[in-house]
Design an enzyme around this catalytic site. Structure first.
Site, PDB file in Angstrom:
ATOM      1  CG  ASP A  46      -1.756   1.280   1.285  1.00 52.44           C
ATOM      2  OD1 ASP A  46      -2.667   1.397   0.438  1.00 52.44           O
ATOM      3  OD2 ASP A  46      -1.483   2.153   2.127  1.00 52.44           O
ATOM      4  CE1 TYR A  51       0.736   8.178   3.192  1.00 50.33           C
ATOM      5  CE2 TYR A  51       1.111   6.188   1.931  1.00 50.33           C
ATOM      6  CZ  TYR A  51       0.333   6.921   2.802  1.00 50.33           C
ATOM      7  OH  TYR A  51      -0.845   6.395   3.286  1.00 50.33           O
ATOM      8  CE  LYS A  77      -3.387   5.319   1.462  1.00 47.18           C
ATOM      9  NZ  LYS A  77      -2.163   4.536   1.151  1.00 47.18           N
ATOM     10  N   GLY A 234      -1.451   1.601  10.227  1.00 47.48           N
ATOM     11  CA  GLY A 234      -0.903   2.119  11.477  1.00 47.48           C
ATOM     12  C   GLY A 234      -1.185   1.264  12.685  1.00 47.48           C
ATOM     13  CB  SER A 238       2.207   7.209  14.823  1.00 50.76           C
ATOM     14  OG  SER A 238       1.044   7.617  14.150  1.00 50.76           O
ATOM     15  N   GLY A 239       4.012   4.186  15.647  1.00 53.62           N
ATOM     16  CA  GLY A 239       5.313   3.714  16.109  1.00 53.62           C
ATOM     17  C   GLY A 239       5.475   3.562  17.598  1.00 53.62           C
TER      18      GLY A 239
END
Length: 336
Positions: A46, A51, A77, A234, A238-239
């Site tokens: 994806d 980005y 997208k 996600g 976000s990590g």
């Protein structure tokens, strides 16, 4: 066509970090990461023009364009057209203004009209170096990017992008389309429409161990009732669930850091990796088709695949439920 018929596996590869999200990633490292995903057997990828102003698409395409096109599933997208000219001022990305400050400087036109949708697809095909895209998501028609005028952007997409993508699907140019957002409300509105009818959705950050209660109230029951599948983006919030410091694309608050600490207490007590808990939780909901964690290092791919297969004891999920860290309405993995 339902998403489950299109997406081959329960885990894919998300490329937002390859757009130099938060930091600059060397080209060779980005290339090696995509190659590692391919070599590990991942076949769903994806990406999106936003980005890094096309950087993630270029990097992904460098590897995927050398592979047989029928061997993988590709989604990108619409809603952003990347121009050749460079941006001279600060980017307007709503709450996420500096998210891709290390990406390319190309100007981004934010538009969801029919014409812009066609141009967005054409640009993505060129950057990716492929002749077709399987799934197209209508990107970011939500509050986090547009504030109080988000419903105007949604209407622009409904009368523009939605109709173009429905036509392309009906013509067999693409296999499916849907809405890809970081908020639940645009998907809820789309599900309530009589037409056009999307094939599924990409929900980023809203069905994770850290943030899922709101999605369970209305959105996911609606999707389940209509038999519509979701790709969960996600899954590591976000990590912050994977050792990072960001939540919702910004520095994690003390409250979020404390919640992660409590989660880690329970994972440590049961000898469970927090990545395994995060991925398997997101996948446990019946509407979830796949999760698409991102990565910028080859080693992360192996970690993600190991987390997917890790045996998590039933007692862990029971402990997690007792702690109040997961909603009583959240489905847990089979046997929990």
């Amino acid at each position: 066509m339902e998403l489950r018929e299109i997406i081959p596996d329960r885990i894919g590869f998300g490329t937002a970090p390859l757009g130099n999200m938060f930091r600059a990633v060397p080209d060779d490292q980005a290339r090696a990461t995509v190659q590692a995903a391919w070599d590990a057997g991942i076949r769903y990828f994806d990406t999106g023009p936003l980005y890094g102003a096309g950087l993630a698409e270029l990097r992904l395409g460098e590897v995927l364009s050398r592979q047989p096109r029928d061997a993988y599933v590709l989604s990108t997208k619409v809603g952003r057209v990347i121009l050749d000219e460079e941006e001279t001022g600060a980017r307007d990305l709503g709450e996420k203004g500096t998210l891709f400050e290390y990406g390319r400087k190309n100007k981004i036109v934010h538009e969801w009209t029919a014409d812009a949708t066609e141009r967005s697809i054409e640009g993505s095909l060129q950057r990716l170096g492929v002749d077709r895209i399987d799934i197209l998501w209508v990107h970011d028609i939500a509050q986090d990017f547009h504030g109080d005028v988000w419903l105007q952007k949604f209407e622009e997409a409904r009368t523009g992008a939605f109709r173009v993508l429905s036509r392309l699907r009906d013509e067999g140019v693409i296999k499916a389309w849907g809405v890809g957002v970081n908020r639940t409300e645009p998907i809820e509105i789309t599900l309530a429409l009589e037409e056009p009818r999307p094939d599924g959705f990409l929900l980023a950050g809203r069905y994770t161990l850290l943030d899922h209660a709101h999605a369970l109230q209305r959105l996911l029951p609606m999707a389940a009732e209509q038999g519509v599948g979701m790709v969960i983006g996600g899954p590591y919030s976000s990590g912050v669930l994977a050792g990072g410091t960001h939540f919702e694309y910004a520095d994690a608050s003390p409250e979020i850091i404390e919640k992660v600490r409590r989660l880690r207490e329970i994972t440590d007590r049961h000898g469970v990796s927090i990545k395994a808990a995060a991925l398997q939780f997101s996948l446990a909901h019946p509407v979830t088709v796949a999760v698409v964690p991102g990565a910028t290092k080859p080693s992360r791919i192996a970690e993600d695949l190991a987390a997917l297969e890790e045996k998590v004891p039933v007692d862990f999920w029971a402990d997690l439920r007792r702690s109040g860290l997961v909603s009583p309405q959240a489905p847990l993995p089979e046997g929990a």
